[in-house]
Design a protein around this motif. Structure first.
Motif, PDB file in Angstrom:
ATOM      1  N   SER A  93       0.813  -1.211   0.000  1.00  0.00           N
ATOM      2  CA  SER A  93       0.000   0.000   0.000  1.00  0.00           C
ATOM      3  C   SER A  93       0.852   1.268   0.000  1.00  0.00           C
ATOM      4  O   SER A  93       0.498   2.256  -0.659  1.00  0.00           O
ATOM      5  CB  SER A  93      -0.944   0.002   1.210  1.00  0.00           C
ATOM      6  OG  SER A  93      -0.216  -0.066   2.431  1.00  0.00           O
ATOM      7  N   GLU A  94       1.985   1.270   0.705  1.00  0.00           N
ATOM      8  CA  GLU A  94       2.829   2.453   0.726  1.00  0.00           C
ATOM      9  C   GLU A  94       3.425   2.728  -0.658  1.00  0.00           C
ATOM     10  O   GLU A  94       3.498   3.876  -1.102  1.00  0.00           O
ATOM     11  CB  GLU A  94       3.950   2.303   1.758  1.00  0.00           C
ATOM     12  CG  GLU A  94       3.457   2.356   3.198  1.00  0.00           C
ATOM     13  CD  GLU A  94       4.603   2.388   4.187  1.00  0.00           C
ATOM     14  OE1 GLU A  94       5.768   2.546   3.754  1.00  0.00           O
ATOM     15  OE2 GLU A  94       4.342   2.260   5.389  1.00  0.00           O
TER      16      GLU A  94
ATOM     17  N   LEU B 248       2.119   1.691  -3.552  1.00  0.00           N
ATOM     18  CA  LEU B 248       1.016   2.095  -4.424  1.00  0.00           C
ATOM     19  C   LEU B 248       0.674   3.571  -4.216  1.00  0.00           C
ATOM     20  O   LEU B 248       0.452   4.318  -5.181  1.00  0.00           O
ATOM     21  CB  LEU B 248      -0.214   1.235  -4.168  1.00  0.00           C
ATOM     22  CG  LEU B 248      -0.131  -0.253  -4.517  1.00  0.00           C
ATOM     23  CD1 LEU B 248      -1.449  -0.944  -4.180  1.00  0.00           C
ATOM     24  CD2 LEU B 248       0.226  -0.467  -5.981  1.00  0.00           C
ATOM     25  N   ASN B 249       0.628   4.004  -2.948  1.00  0.00           N
ATOM     26  CA  ASN B 249       0.302   5.400  -2.657  1.00  0.00           C
ATOM     27  C   ASN B 249       1.382   6.344  -3.163  1.00  0.00           C
ATOM     28  O   ASN B 249       1.078   7.409  -3.721  1.00  0.00           O
ATOM     29  CB  ASN B 249       0.113   5.591  -1.152  1.00  0.00           C
ATOM     30  CG  ASN B 249      -1.177   4.981  -0.642  1.00  0.00           C
ATOM     31  OD1 ASN B 249      -2.132   4.818  -1.400  1.00  0.00           O
ATOM     32  ND2 ASN B 249      -1.210   4.626   0.633  1.00  0.00           N
TER      33      ASN B 249
ATOM     34  N   ARG C 130       0.989   6.440  -6.975  1.00  0.00           N
ATOM     35  CA  ARG C 130      -0.221   7.171  -7.362  1.00  0.00           C
ATOM     36  C   ARG C 130      -0.041   8.672  -7.183  1.00  0.00           C
ATOM     37  O   ARG C 130      -0.417   9.470  -8.054  1.00  0.00           O
ATOM     38  CB  ARG C 130      -1.410   6.693  -6.528  1.00  0.00           C
ATOM     39  CG  ARG C 130      -2.726   7.387  -6.924  1.00  0.00           C
ATOM     40  CD  ARG C 130      -3.917   6.932  -6.116  1.00  0.00           C
ATOM     41  NE  ARG C 130      -3.784   7.311  -4.718  1.00  0.00           N
ATOM     42  CZ  ARG C 130      -3.621   6.446  -3.727  1.00  0.00           C
ATOM     43  NH1 ARG C 130      -3.555   5.145  -3.980  1.00  0.00           N
ATOM     44  NH2 ARG C 130      -3.523   6.863  -2.485  1.00  0.00           N
ATOM     45  N   ASN C 131       0.562   9.077  -6.066  1.00  0.00           N
ATOM     46  CA  ASN C 131       0.758  10.507  -5.817  1.00  0.00           C
ATOM     47  C   ASN C 131       1.713  11.121  -6.833  1.00  0.00           C
ATOM     48  O   ASN C 131       1.487  12.246  -7.307  1.00  0.00           O
ATOM     49  CB  ASN C 131       1.276  10.726  -4.395  1.00  0.00           C
ATOM     50  CG  ASN C 131       0.236  10.408  -3.342  1.00  0.00           C
ATOM     51  OD1 ASN C 131      -0.956  10.403  -3.623  1.00  0.00           O
ATOM     52  ND2 ASN C 131       0.685  10.129  -2.122  1.00  0.00           N
TER      53      ASN C 131
ATOM     54  N   SER D 273      -0.120  11.299 -10.231  1.00  0.00           N
ATOM     55  CA  SER D 273      -1.161  12.336 -10.189  1.00  0.00           C
ATOM     56  C   SER D 273      -0.563  13.729 -10.306  1.00  0.00           C
ATOM     57  O   SER D 273      -1.174  14.624 -10.910  1.00  0.00           O
ATOM     58  CB  SER D 273      -1.962  12.227  -8.889  1.00  0.00           C
ATOM     59  OG  SER D 273      -2.666  11.008  -8.825  1.00  0.00           O
TER      60      SER D 273
ATOM     61  N   SER E  53      -5.186   4.691 -10.060  1.00  0.00           N
ATOM     62  CA  SER E  53      -4.909   3.969  -8.814  1.00  0.00           C
ATOM     63  C   SER E  53      -4.273   2.640  -9.198  1.00  0.00           C
ATOM     64  O   SER E  53      -4.974   1.686  -9.576  1.00  0.00           O
ATOM     65  CB  SER E  53      -6.190   3.738  -8.008  1.00  0.00           C
ATOM     66  OG  SER E  53      -6.727   4.957  -7.551  1.00  0.00           O
TER      67      SER E  53
END
Length: 237
Positions: A107-108, A110-111, A114-115, A118, A127
């Motif tokens: 998750s870290e 992926l985040n 994604r950031n 973006s 995502s």
């Protein structure tokens, strides 16, 4: 006696390189022209869907087939399958360096991805399901007599509909894969046996050694592209 656990993680001080190292990554074989096993996941690239990726020691990712070829060509002359190359050259990690890689849905990670995507593509909702991080850490060129090394990285992310590629250049000390032989390295990508291709400025010239100072996202040393469809890639040039 208390057991002591030492964890190796490598970070670039300005946040350019994503985390990598032996505690979180796999490594490719110590072999001239070596390659990882196939890494299975669905990747849309240049209008086609591929089911696996190989991490090749010579500075590139290839789709569905390994690509150990060390002969670098202009993409107008290339007759090899689809690939993405942060720094395609005649690398030999038997001399110096490691090639790390991992496919992750942490998750870290992926985040973080994604950031970043973006911020570079503010109009796109993305995502990622998977992120592949491949890092060529302090790798040598073939017949290296100088101990010069290069560190660079590819971050490929996909939601299985859209695909983004990030090339990160940490430290580039040599441009050509053999001592006084062959062309300088290629940075770019190809759809394979088609006219679909792109080259980062400076590829196959002595200027490639300055790639740590160039960017298309206002972050020196980082180049980012959306590569799932031909039309969206062309819009970025």
């Amino acid at each position: 006696m208390r057991n002591i656990c030492i964890i190796f993680l490598f970070f670039h001080t300005d946040g350019l390189l994503y985390p990598y190292g032996p505690s979180i990554d796999n490594v490719t074989p110590k072999s001239d022209d070596g390659v990882s096993p196939p890494i299975p996941f669905t990747v849309p690239y240049f209008g086609e869907n591929y089911s696996s990726i190989y991490v090749n020691n010579n500075g590139l990712l290839s789709f569905d087939v390994e690509l150990g070829n060390s002969s670098v060509l202009h993409l107008t002359n290339a007759t090899v399958g689809p690939f993405l190359a942060p720094f395609w050259a005649d690398i030999n990690n038997e001399i110096l360096g490691e090639v790390y890689y991992r496919l992750s849905n942490d998750s870290e990670l992926l985040n973080l991805t994604r950031n970043d995507i973006s911020s570079y593509f503010p109009g796109v909702s993305f995502s990622p399901k998977w992120v592949l991080v491949a890092t060529w850490d302090k790798v040598s060129y073939n017949h290296n007599q100088t101990n010069k090394t290069n560190t660079f990285q590819t971050v490929l992310s996909t939601d299985e509909n859209s695909t983004f590629i990030m090339f990160n250049y940490g430290d580039i000390q040599w441009p050509t894969g053999k001592e006084n032989e062959g062309p300088p390295a290629l940075a770019g990508g190809s759809g394979g046996f088609t006219e679909l291709k792109f080259e980062i400025p400076g590829s196959l010239t002595a200027d490639i050694i300055n790639i740590t100072h160039t960017s298309n996202v206002n972050f020196p040393g980082r180049w980012v592209f959306r590569v799932d469809q031909v039309k969206v890639l062309l819009q970025q040039w």
